[in-house]
Design a protein around this motif. Sequence first.
Motif, PDB file in Angstrom:
ATOM      1  N   ARG A 191       0.846  -1.196   0.000  1.00 29.90           N
ATOM      2  CA  ARG A 191       0.000   0.000   0.000  1.00 29.90           C
ATOM      3  C   ARG A 191       0.881   1.246   0.000  1.00 29.90           C
ATOM      4  O   ARG A 191       1.949   1.259   0.597  1.00 29.90           O
ATOM      5  CB  ARG A 191      -0.916   0.013   1.228  1.00 29.90           C
ATOM      6  CG  ARG A 191      -1.992  -1.043   1.154  1.00 29.90           C
ATOM      7  CD  ARG A 191      -2.868  -1.016   2.391  1.00 29.90           C
ATOM      8  NE  ARG A 191      -3.833  -2.095   2.336  1.00 29.90           N
ATOM      9  CZ  ARG A 191      -5.144  -1.921   2.253  1.00 29.90           C
ATOM     10  NH1 ARG A 191      -5.650  -0.707   2.258  1.00 29.90           N
ATOM     11  NH2 ARG A 191      -5.945  -2.952   2.193  1.00 29.90           N
TER      12      ARG A 191
ATOM     13  N   ALA B 274       0.561   5.610   0.466  1.00 35.00           N
ATOM     14  CA  ALA B 274      -0.345   6.629   0.991  1.00 35.00           C
ATOM     15  C   ALA B 274       0.292   8.011   0.952  1.00 35.00           C
ATOM     16  O   ALA B 274       1.515   8.146   0.969  1.00 35.00           O
ATOM     17  CB  ALA B 274      -0.739   6.276   2.421  1.00 35.00           C
TER      18      ALA B 274
ATOM     19  N   THR C 263      -0.387  11.533   3.124  1.00 37.03           N
ATOM     20  CA  THR C 263      -1.135  12.125   4.235  1.00 37.03           C
ATOM     21  C   THR C 263      -1.763  13.465   3.870  1.00 37.03           C
ATOM     22  O   THR C 263      -2.822  13.805   4.387  1.00 37.03           O
ATOM     23  CB  THR C 263      -0.241  12.295   5.476  1.00 37.03           C
ATOM     24  OG1 THR C 263       0.923  13.043   5.116  1.00 37.03           O
ATOM     25  CG2 THR C 263       0.184  10.952   6.036  1.00 37.03           C
TER      26      THR C 263
ATOM     27  N   GLU D 277      -4.885   6.639  -0.604  1.00 38.27           N
ATOM     28  CA  GLU D 277      -4.255   5.359  -0.296  1.00 38.27           C
ATOM     29  C   GLU D 277      -4.498   4.426  -1.475  1.00 38.27           C
ATOM     30  O   GLU D 277      -5.621   4.292  -1.953  1.00 38.27           O
ATOM     31  CB  GLU D 277      -4.814   4.747   0.977  1.00 38.27           C
ATOM     32  CG  GLU D 277      -4.078   3.484   1.387  1.00 38.27           C
ATOM     33  CD  GLU D 277      -4.531   2.928   2.723  1.00 38.27           C
ATOM     34  OE1 GLU D 277      -4.563   1.690   2.855  1.00 38.27           O
ATOM     35  OE2 GLU D 277      -4.845   3.733   3.632  1.00 38.27           O
TER      36      GLU D 277
ATOM     37  N   LYS E  64       3.236   2.437   2.674  1.00 42.23           N
ATOM     38  CA  LYS E  64       2.599   2.449   3.994  1.00 42.23           C
ATOM     39  C   LYS E  64       3.119   1.269   4.806  1.00 42.23           C
ATOM     40  O   LYS E  64       3.174   0.138   4.317  1.00 42.23           O
ATOM     41  CB  LYS E  64       1.086   2.356   3.813  1.00 42.23           C
ATOM     42  CG  LYS E  64       0.311   2.592   5.068  1.00 42.23           C
ATOM     43  CD  LYS E  64      -1.172   2.672   4.771  1.00 42.23           C
ATOM     44  CE  LYS E  64      -1.933   2.886   6.053  1.00 42.23           C
ATOM     45  NZ  LYS E  64      -3.367   2.902   5.831  1.00 42.23           N
TER      46      LYS E  64
END
Length: 104
Positions: free
Chosen positions: A65, A67, A69, A74, A95
Amino acid sequence: MSLVTKPGTRYRSAVDQTEIIVVKPAKGPIDLRCGGHPVVAIGTEAPTGLTLDPAFSAGTPLGKRFADTDTGLELLCTKGGTGSLSIGEVILAQKDAKPLPSSD
């Protein structure tokens, strides 16, 4: 090129075999890229003549995964490749897995 992401939407790289699926959408339109070039929706034609940008060639491993922020995005890699995922010029961080609780 700005994309509006929706959960479950699938994209692929225009320069390698990377494929991803949106797990959590971004808060707004984003410039999602792989290998330095905009991704394309699976089932649509990719532009021809593009090559992998060496600055975005660290790879995208299968099952990992990624991502961001700032945007809330995601992604899950469903087919690994040599290109790195990025939003514009900013490479997306992989992630980390959540640690399991201790069974002591």
